[in-house]
Design an enzyme around this catalytic site. Structure first.
Site, short mmCIF file in Angstrom:
data_model
loop_
_atom_site.label_atom_id
_atom_site.label_comp_id
_atom_site.label_asym_id
_atom_site.label_seq_id
_atom_site.Cartn_x
_atom_site.Cartn_y
_atom_site.Cartn_z
N ASP A 198 0.85 -1.20 0.00
CA ASP A 198 0.00 0.00 0.00
C ASP A 198 0.88 1.24 0.00
OD1 ASP A 198 -2.45 -1.28 0.13
OD2 ASP A 198 -3.15 -0.12 1.85
N GLU A 290 -8.63 -7.86 -0.47
CA GLU A 290 -8.14 -8.36 0.83
C GLU A 290 -8.94 -9.60 1.27
OE1 GLU A 290 -6.67 -5.78 4.35
OE2 GLU A 290 -8.78 -6.20 4.80
#
Ligand SMILES: CC(=O)N[C@H]1[C@@H](OP(=O)(O)OP(=O)(O)OC[C@H]2O[C@@H](n3ccc(=O)[nH]c3=O)[C@H](O)[C@@H]2O)O[C@H](CO)[C@H](O)[C@@H]1O
Ligand SMILES: [Mn+2]
Length: 341
Positions: A198, A290
């Site tokens: 990220d 996710e």
């Protein structure tokens, strides 16, 4: 007259023994490669074997902190959980230094998330695989917004332009498809290991070769002491990411996926296929890719697990277990940075 079976058998034993001793005595890579091809096959087999587990198996949830408050550094399938104190940086660096490896690192910065790139890259240059070959691939819809950050020796950066999107969910889940394509077109030849990270993050401490492995996941900092019934897994059976209440090891963060290039490829490809199936039924898993990653890791166990030292959240108070925070999500104003609620 041919040898008796007994003589042949003894000869084979002798040869095997000799090969084995040469390997143990000299323990030198070249000799090992030349003499030990039968051993090499075994080693490769062990390193490459996937850790599949069947669906619906009943077993206890693994814990990461024992009743004595001490951290647990092995999973129940005997993969290391990397915490401070489980490795010696000097030793492990010196071992990996001999391997001439390249670590590709992908990061996405679309829309207002380009503002996170400077801190991400600058802090990575202080902490991330310092002294090892790193190739960053920055995916962005605004290449002109990628800051010029001075990179260390053997660290390179490539900017890849992608289309903009007006849904953050679309951006985060499309990472799997982009990752799959990048591996197919470039990384199969250009890198050994790959991390997808990220961008709304900062490095505060060492992140080095201790994190390398065939398939690597990180424990999400919000759930490392949570009962698995409470994990935010996708619970609708209609979704490909569905996990039932009685199943689950850890809750892995989508902010870090790592491993050998070909193993990360399998993750990206599988998750992308499942995301596509869901999309065709108009289902979006609770936490997008996710959720699919958590399903993948449940049945294809990571060979190494990174403790929450490797994924923290700046707003979270420090706890006794986590001695060092190495990588952390910065505090962001969701309404201000995301293109949609
Ligand atoms: C800590 C952690 O594990 N975070 C995960 C979590 O929430 P997060 O709140 O961390 O998701 P997020 O908003 O950071 O989005 C994930 C990533 O997508 C990229 N991005 C996103 C929006 C945007 O407008 N532009 C852009 O470039 C960027 O690289 C960002 O870091 O759930 C997401 C899926 O829903 C992802 O799995 C994240 O990895
Ligand atoms: Mn994030």
């Amino acid at each position: 007259m041919s040898d008796s079976p007994q003589v042949t058998h003894n000869l084979q034993l002798l040869l095997l023994t000799k090969t084995f001793f040469i390997y143990l005595d000299i323990n030198n890579n070249v000799v090992y490669k030349e003499q030990g091809h039968c051993l090499k096959t075994t080693k490769e087999h062990q390193e490459n074997s996937k850790l599949h587990s069947p669906q619906g198996l009943s077993y206890h949830q693994p814990s990461l902190v024992g009743p004595d408050g001490k951290v647990v550094s092995l999973t129940p399938w005997l993969a290391p959980v990397v915490w401070e104190g489980t490795f010696d940086p000097t030793l492990i660096d010196s071992i990996y230094k001999q391997q001439n490896i390249t670590i590709a690192t992908t990061v996405f910065a679309l829309g207002k998330y380009t503002q996170f790139l400077k801190d991400f890259l600058e802090s990575a240059e202080q902490n991330y695989f310092v002294g090892f070959r790193v190739h960053y691939y920055v995916f962005t819809d605004q290449p002109e917004q990628v800051p010029a950050v001075k990179l260390g020796a053997e660290h390179n950066l490539t900017v890849l332009k992608v289309a903009s999107s007006n849904r953050w969910q679309e951006i985060t889940l499309s990472r799997m498809e982009k990752l799959q394509k990048l591996i197919e077109t470039r990384l199969v030849n250009d890198a050994d290991y790959l991390f997808s990270l990220d961008v709304d993050t900062k490095f505060y401490g060492r992140w080095g070769v201790e994190t390398l492995g065939r398939l690597v996941g990180v424990i999400h900092p919000g759930y490392y002491q949570t009962s698995r019934e409470q994990y935010p897994y996708e619970r609708r059976p209609e979704s490909q990411a569905f996990i039932s209440y009685g199943e689950g090891d850890y809750y892995y963060g989508g902010a870090v996926i790592g491993g050998l290039v070909k193993d990360v490829y399998e993750v990206a490809k599988t998750c992308r296929e499942k995301l596509d199936i869901d999309a065709s039924k108009s289902i979006e898993a609770a936490w997008q890719e996710e959720s699919h990653l958590n399903k993948y890791f449940l049945y294809n166990k990571p060979s190494k697990v990174l403790s929450p030292e490797y994924l923290w959240q700046d707003f979270k108070p420090h706890t006794n277990e986590v001695k060092i925070i190495r990588f952390s999500q910065v505090i962001k104003n969701y309404a201000a940075v995301r293109p949609n609620p």
